[in-house]
Design a protein around this motif. Structure first.
Motif, short mmCIF file in Angstrom:
data_model
loop_
_atom_site.label_atom_id
_atom_site.label_comp_id
_atom_site.label_asym_id
_atom_site.label_seq_id
_atom_site.Cartn_x
_atom_site.Cartn_y
_atom_site.Cartn_z
N UNK A 2 0.84 -1.19 0.00
CA UNK A 2 0.00 0.00 0.00
C UNK A 2 0.88 1.24 0.00
N UNK A 3 0.66 2.12 -0.97
CA UNK A 3 1.43 3.37 -1.06
C UNK A 3 0.80 4.39 -0.11
N UNK A 4 1.53 4.75 0.96
CA UNK A 4 0.98 5.65 1.98
C UNK A 4 0.77 7.06 1.45
N UNK A 5 1.59 7.47 0.48
CA UNK A 5 1.39 8.81 -0.09
C UNK A 5 0.06 8.87 -0.84
N UNK A 6 -0.21 7.83 -1.62
CA UNK A 6 -1.49 7.77 -2.34
C UNK A 6 -2.65 7.71 -1.35
N UNK A 7 -2.47 6.92 -0.27
CA UNK A 7 -3.50 6.81 0.75
C UNK A 7 -3.74 8.16 1.42
N UNK A 8 -2.66 8.91 1.65
CA UNK A 8 -2.78 10.24 2.26
C UNK A 8 -3.56 11.18 1.35
N UNK A 9 -3.29 11.13 0.06
CA UNK A 9 -4.01 11.99 -0.89
C UNK A 9 -5.50 11.67 -0.87
N UNK A 18 -13.57 17.63 -1.29
CA UNK A 18 -13.45 17.96 -2.71
C UNK A 18 -12.00 17.93 -3.16
N UNK A 19 -11.79 17.68 -4.44
CA UNK A 19 -10.45 17.70 -5.03
C UNK A 19 -9.84 19.08 -4.92
N UNK A 20 -10.66 20.12 -5.17
CA UNK A 20 -10.15 21.49 -5.18
C UNK A 20 -9.60 21.90 -3.82
N UNK A 21 -10.32 21.59 -2.75
CA UNK A 21 -9.86 21.97 -1.42
C UNK A 21 -8.60 21.20 -1.04
N UNK A 22 -8.54 19.92 -1.40
CA UNK A 22 -7.34 19.13 -1.11
C UNK A 22 -6.14 19.66 -1.89
N UNK A 24 -5.57 22.73 -2.76
CA UNK A 24 -5.10 23.96 -2.12
C UNK A 24 -4.15 23.65 -0.97
N UNK A 25 -4.45 22.60 -0.22
CA UNK A 25 -3.60 22.21 0.92
C UNK A 25 -2.31 21.56 0.44
N UNK A 26 -2.41 20.70 -0.57
CA UNK A 26 -1.25 19.94 -1.04
C UNK A 26 -0.40 20.71 -2.06
N UNK A 27 -0.96 21.80 -2.58
CA UNK A 27 -0.30 22.57 -3.64
C UNK A 27 -0.04 21.68 -4.86
N UNK A 28 -1.05 20.96 -5.26
CA UNK A 28 -0.98 20.09 -6.43
C UNK A 28 -2.04 20.51 -7.45
N UNK A 29 -1.79 20.16 -8.70
CA UNK A 29 -2.80 20.38 -9.74
C UNK A 29 -3.90 19.34 -9.59
N UNK A 30 -5.16 19.70 -9.85
CA UNK A 30 -6.27 18.74 -9.73
C UNK A 30 -6.04 17.46 -10.52
N UNK A 31 -5.47 17.59 -11.74
CA UNK A 31 -5.23 16.40 -12.56
C UNK A 31 -4.23 15.47 -11.90
N UNK A 32 -3.20 16.05 -11.28
CA UNK A 32 -2.18 15.24 -10.60
C UNK A 32 -2.79 14.48 -9.44
N UNK A 33 -3.60 15.19 -8.64
CA UNK A 33 -4.22 14.55 -7.47
C UNK A 33 -5.19 13.45 -7.91
N UNK A 34 -5.99 13.72 -8.92
CA UNK A 34 -6.94 12.72 -9.42
C UNK A 34 -6.21 11.47 -9.91
N UNK A 35 -5.07 11.67 -10.56
CA UNK A 35 -4.27 10.55 -11.06
C UNK A 35 -3.74 9.70 -9.92
N UNK A 36 -3.28 10.36 -8.84
CA UNK A 36 -2.73 9.64 -7.69
C UNK A 36 -3.82 8.81 -7.01
N UNK A 37 -5.01 9.38 -6.89
CA UNK A 37 -6.13 8.64 -6.26
C UNK A 37 -6.55 7.47 -7.16
N UNK A 38 -6.57 7.68 -8.46
CA UNK A 38 -6.92 6.61 -9.40
C UNK A 38 -5.91 5.47 -9.31
#
Length: 296
Positions: A2-9, A18-22, A24-38
């Motif tokens: 289990x990748x803990x970074x992906x789990x944290x995201x 929401x993706x947008x609020x997360x 803002x906290x992580x300073x990531x692009x929405x596409x990047x965060x969505x990819x990590x969760x996928x």
């Protein structure tokens, strides 16, 4: 593995809603965060989120994963604190939510013991309705909720409830001859007297009204006041009598120049501490839970 970074995201996104609020906290692009969760969903072979209109909601499996992630990152956060500072020198952050219906003198009476631990305590207190604070507690925005009612069991999932005290209710009036007369004729003397009523729906309010009815006391509500401190200020000015927990009667009399004119032993004010289930408890919270406030 289990990748803990992906789990944290995933966990942060679920917590924020929401993706947008997360992002803002992580300073990531929405596409990047969505990819990590996928990627996490692909690795665990379960769908964790689904779309309902414009909202992002957790699937049943997502809720289970989130519950475990809550515990993992709660312990991780506490470990980081321990590693950053030595136990003897580090200060303790202690954030307390106080339900708006709780008398603030009473809240301080139960919080004060937490300030006596050897470490320096950085205390933050927030006042709001209990339901809002309950959500903040689950989101780890506060360490403790002090409430005068116990939420439904389904709303306490992942939380521990600890009863702090139970106290009868006392009635107060401005010191003087009128107070002496009301005390001598209690409880009948309350009939038709100006009553300063707490404006919010407190758990004991129904019991109080029943008590008035049983004792054949005709209520004359002069004012309904949401703020417990303002209510006592009006009582101090002689605008009417008011009720408050007996366990803080001494402090109320000293601060507001009023006196107890009677006690309703059958009306109980209960106070609860609610906190997250965890194997490691904030030392300030532990001190608070171990301290016994004597019932009045």
């Amino acid at each position: 593995m289990l990748n803990l970074r992906h789990l944290y995201y995933f966990w942060l996104t679920a917590r924020e809603g929401s993706i947008a609020q997360a992002c803002d906290i992580l300073d990531l692009a929405p596409q990047t965060l969505s990819t990590q969760i996928a990627t996490l969903e692909e690795n665990v072979q379960h769908l964790l989120f689904k779309r309902e209109g414009r909202n992002l909601v957790m699937t049943p499996m997502g809720k289970q994963v989130f519950a475990y992630a809550n515990k993992i990152f709660d312990i991780t956060s506490q470990l980081e604190d321990v590693l950053q500072q030595s136990p003897d020198s580090r200060s303790i952050d202690f954030s307390v939510g106080i339900a708006s219906t709780v008398h603030k003198i009473l809240a301080w009476k139960v919080i004060k013991p937490a300030m006596s631990i050897p470490n320096e305590v950085q205390l933050v207190c927030k006042t709001a309705c209990a339901s809002d604070l309950l959500l903040q507690l689950k989101q780890k925005k506060i360490d403790l909720l002090i409430s005068d009612y116990l939420p439904h069991e389904c709303d306490r999932d992942g939380l521990t409830a600890h009863k702090l005290l139970s106290t009868p209710m006392s009635f107060f009036y401005k010191k003087g001859e009128v107070a002496n007369q009301m005390k001598a004729g209690f409880p009948g003397s309350l009939s038709d007297a100006d009553f300063l009523c707490y404006g919010r729906q407190t758990p004991y309010l129904g019991k109080l009204k029943d008590w008035f009815k049983i004792n054949d006391i005709k209520l004359n509500i002069k004012a309904e006041i949401d703020d417990s401190a303002l209510l006592k200020v009006l009582g101090q000015s002689g605008e009417g009598f008011f009720s408050a927990p007996s366990v803080i009667a001494h402090e109320i009399c000293d601060q507001y120049n009023v006196e107890v004119i009677g006690v309703a032993e059958t009306i109980k004010e209960d106070l609860y501490a609610l906190y997250r289930d965890t194997s490691m408890i904030n030392p300030a919270l532990e001190q608070l839970l171990n301290f016994k406030v004597q019932d009045a």
